[in-house]
Structure formats: structure tokens, C-alpha cells
Design a protein around this motif. Structure first.
Motif, PDB file in Angstrom:
ATOM      1  N   SER A  82      58.064  43.260  49.385  1.00  0.00           N
ATOM      2  CA  SER A  82      57.924  43.941  50.631  1.00  0.00           C
ATOM      3  C   SER A  82      56.519  44.394  50.717  1.00  0.00           C
ATOM      4  N   GLY A  83      56.039  45.182  49.730  1.00  0.00           N
ATOM      5  CA  GLY A  83      54.807  45.976  49.941  1.00  0.00           C
ATOM      6  C   GLY A  83      54.959  47.226  50.647  1.00  0.00           C
ATOM      7  N   MET A  84      56.076  47.607  51.095  1.00  0.00           N
ATOM      8  CA  MET A  84      56.382  48.898  51.895  1.00  0.00           C
ATOM      9  C   MET A  84      56.300  49.941  51.076  1.00  0.00           C
ATOM     10  N   LYS A  85      56.026  51.207  51.849  1.00  0.00           N
ATOM     11  CA  LYS A  85      55.584  52.454  51.340  1.00  0.00           C
ATOM     12  C   LYS A  85      57.023  52.995  50.965  1.00  0.00           C
ATOM     13  N   ILE A  86      57.035  52.919  49.572  1.00  0.00           N
ATOM     14  CA  ILE A  86      58.434  53.498  48.744  1.00  0.00           C
ATOM     15  C   ILE A  86      58.197  54.640  47.822  1.00  0.00           C
TER      16      ILE A  86
END
Length: 371
Positions: free
Chosen positions: A180-184
Motif C-alpha cells: 500500500s505504501g501508506m503511512k503506518i
């Protein structure tokens, strides 16, 4: 298969792969006042405490592992369930249950539908809208399913405006950070990004040096305040916050610590809501969704546990507070099962998640004031 059919199949596969970005893009978006959503989950927080406050059957050393019985009794052991509830969870009982909607009490039960009744399957169901039999452990493996967060983050209006903070070190896998490349930001990881505030840097430093009770679960305060600082600085449109202390202390059989963490969770939600309402980017345009990933067994014998074989651990609770949700508190309402949360979160933002993921449960219509 002849070449033309192979070509058609290849095109169909490519179209499906692109669906994360493209599906439902052209569908008309229903008008909502909500422009931002914050989803917060307190792992394994029982519906019994949400609606009845501290359980009298557990305020003791034998069944609840309570070290200072008189102190806990004085703080949370009021005579009536209503008084105990207000003492333990004042924000949920006085704000969410009066200005919004609170689901899950006797008569309008909320349920997990994945049949597993433990964490990874529960988070997957909340995030994707359906139970997946492949998700059958809490092991660290990348979720094969696209979550509603990833789906939203792929849309132009939300790209780079979705963030997730959580205490559990499995969240990067459940949310598939690799794909996803999301900020986690999970567990003991420090806050990340450019232009970190002094508060964020300090949180990271303390988090790296504090004595750790659990290797795989950080403390709620660090994840919550890191998420809060990120809200102030980056102003994401969609935020997930996952807090785990209630589950950790319940498994340990420490009802006193469980109650303390539940009370602090409630206080954090009050601070979060007040912060959102004080910011022009969020004021009167943000919906707060509160829930748990699974329930627990009944007191006094099975409250520490949950899972397929623990009766009652399929029952959860759901709170919704925001500009599109007419106040009805916790009066008799339609149900709000775990598989409905992904579509509801998207619908609050004017997006049709069910069109993308038909396996997802339907929108919680009463959260929008509809029958």
C-alpha cells in the motif's frame, strides 16, 4: 484457450488489478457533511464495560486479579450500571451515547462475522468488510486483501492523506505497508515524516528507551499522542488508531489495569474529539468511529479469553459520532456488525466501497439516520 481469449483474459486481469484506483470513480457521490474520518479501536474492550461499567464480579483478587480492591471499588464500583458506566467511560456514556450512536447493548447486539473472534481476523474484517478464512492466525504475513484505507489512499482526493498508528507490531502486515505504501507507525516505531514537531521527536525518543512490558505491543499513550500530533501537523483525511492495552491486561488477568486502560482510552477519545472540534480543518466535518476487534468471554471465568471456543467473544460494540449521524444514543437501534464498518467509513466520505468490494457488509444505515 485460443490467442484471442488469452488476450481478453489478460486485459480482464489488468482491469481488475487497476480496480483499486479506478472502481466506482465515476459513480455519483452522495452528499455528506463528513470530510474526514478517524477510526479508533481498543483491542478486546468488552461490550459489558461499554454499557454497564466495571463488572462487580471482577472487582476482587480471586477472579479479577485486582491488587487494591477498595481503591478500584471506590473509583468504579458504583451501585448502578449507569453510574459505573459514567465513572469508567464518561465520554462514551455522556457524549457518544447522547450526541451520536452507540451499538452493541442487549437487544441490538453487534457481532464479529469471521468466526475466529481474535485480532488479525477482526482487524481484517473491520478494514475490508468481510471475514477471510485465509486469515486464521496472528502471524506476521501481508494481508492479501485490499483494505478500505488502501482503496481510499489510491484515490486522488485521498492520496497521501491516510495514516495509521497502532500499538501492535502486526499492523504493518494487516494494512500491508509493503504494497500500500501508506503511512503506518506501529508498536515501538518512532513517528516518521518530514518536519516532525518537537513533541513527535520526544515521543520517539521516550518510546525507544522506556521499559517495555511487551515486545510486540507498545503503550497506548505513545501511539495515541503520535497520531494526535500527526493530525495537527499533516491533517490527514482518514486516520486509524489502534490501542492494545485493554487486551494485554485482560489476557494477564489484571482487571484493575484493564479498567485503568479503558478509562484512559475514554479520556483520550475526549481529547481527540475536542482537538478535532478546535481545528477548522476538522470542526463539524469529521466523524469518529469507535469499536473493538473482538469481544471476550463472560465473567468470572472466561473474561480473560476470546476465540472460536469462547462463548460471547463474537460480541463487540460500535460508536459513531459526527455531523451525518443524528443523535439517538444507545436506545434500540438496528444492528451494526463488524463487516459493515468498512463500507460505512467510506460512505461517510461519500465513497461507495461496496461497488469495489461486493463481499463487504452493507453500510450501517442508521448511522446516517436512515431506517
Amino acid at each position: 484457450m485460443n490467442p484471442s481469449r488469452i488476450a481478453i483474459a489478460a486485459l480482464a486481469f489488468a482491469a481488475a488489478a487497476a480496480g483499486v484506483v479506478a472502481r466506482a470513480q465515476d459513480a455519483p457521490k452522495p452528499a455528506t457533511k463528513t470530510k474526514n474520518v478517524v477510526l479508533v479501536m481498543s483491542d478486546g474492550l468488552r461490550w459489558q464495560e461499554v454499557f454497564g461499567g466495571a463488572d462487580p464480579a471482577l472487582i476482587n483478587k480471586k477472579d479479577g486479579g485486582v491488587a487494591e480492591v477498595e481503591a478500584v471499588q471506590a473509583a468504579y464500583g458504583q451501585e448502578t450500571p449507569e453510574a459505573r458506566r459514567e465513572a469508567l467511560l464518561p465520554f462514551l456514556s455522556k457524549v457518544v451515547a447522547k450526541q451520536g450512536r452507540l451499538y452493541g447493548d442487549v437487544g441490538n447486539e453487534c457481532r464479529v462475522t469471521n468466526g475466529k473472534n481474535f485480532s488479525y481476523p477482526g482487524y481484517n474484517e473491520v478494514f475490508t468488510g468481510f471475514g477471510d478464512p485465509r486469515i486464521d492466525s496472528n502471524d506476521k504475513f501481508n494481508n492479501p486483501n485490499v483494505t478500505v484505507f488502501e482503496w481510499l489512499d489510491a484515490k486522488p482526493d485521498f492520496r497521501g492523506k491516510v495514516a495509521a498508528y497502532g500499538t501492535w507490531d502486526v499492523f504493518p502486515y494487516i494494512l500491508n505497508r509493503e504494497r500500500s505504501g501508506m503511512k503506518i507507525v506501529a508498536c515501538w516505531e518512532p513517528p516518521t515524516g518530514e518536519g516532525l514537531t518537537p513533541q513527535e521527536k520526544l515521543l520517539g525518543e521516550i518510546n525507544a528507551n522506556v521499559h517495555r512490558l511487551w515486545s510486540d505491543c507498545g503503550y497506548d499513550a505513545f501511539s495515541f499522542y503520535a497520531a494526535l500530533e500527526n493530525l495537527k501537523r499533516e491533517k490527514p483525511r482518514v486516520t486509524f488508531i489502534g490501542l492494545g492495552e485493554t487486551d494485554e491486561f485482560a489476557h494477564a488477568g489484571r482487571y484493575d489495569h484493564y479498567l485503568t486502560s479503558a478509562h484512559k482510552f475514554d479520556a483520550s477519545m475526549k481529547l481527540l474529539w475536542e482537538t478535532l472540534q478546535a481545528m477548522p480543518e476538522y470542526k463539524d466535518s469529521t466523524t469518529l468511529i469507535l469499536t473493538a476487534d473482538h469481544g471476550r468471554g463472560d465473567a468470572p471465568s472466561e473474561w480473560k479469553s476470546h476465540g472460536e471456543k469462547i462463548k460471547g467473544s463474537e460480541r463487540i460494540w460500535v460508536g459513531v459520532l459526527g455531523p451525518d449521524t443524528p443523535p439517538k444514543g444507545d436506545a434500540t437501534l438496528t444492528t451494526a456488525d463488524q463487516n459493515q464498518l468498512a463500507a460505512t467509513l467510506a460512505a461517510l466520505l461519500g465513497e461507495d466501497y461496496n461497488a469495489y468490494q461486493p463481499k463487504a457488509g452493507p453500510v450501517i444505515s442508521s448511522a446516517f439516520g436512515r431506517p
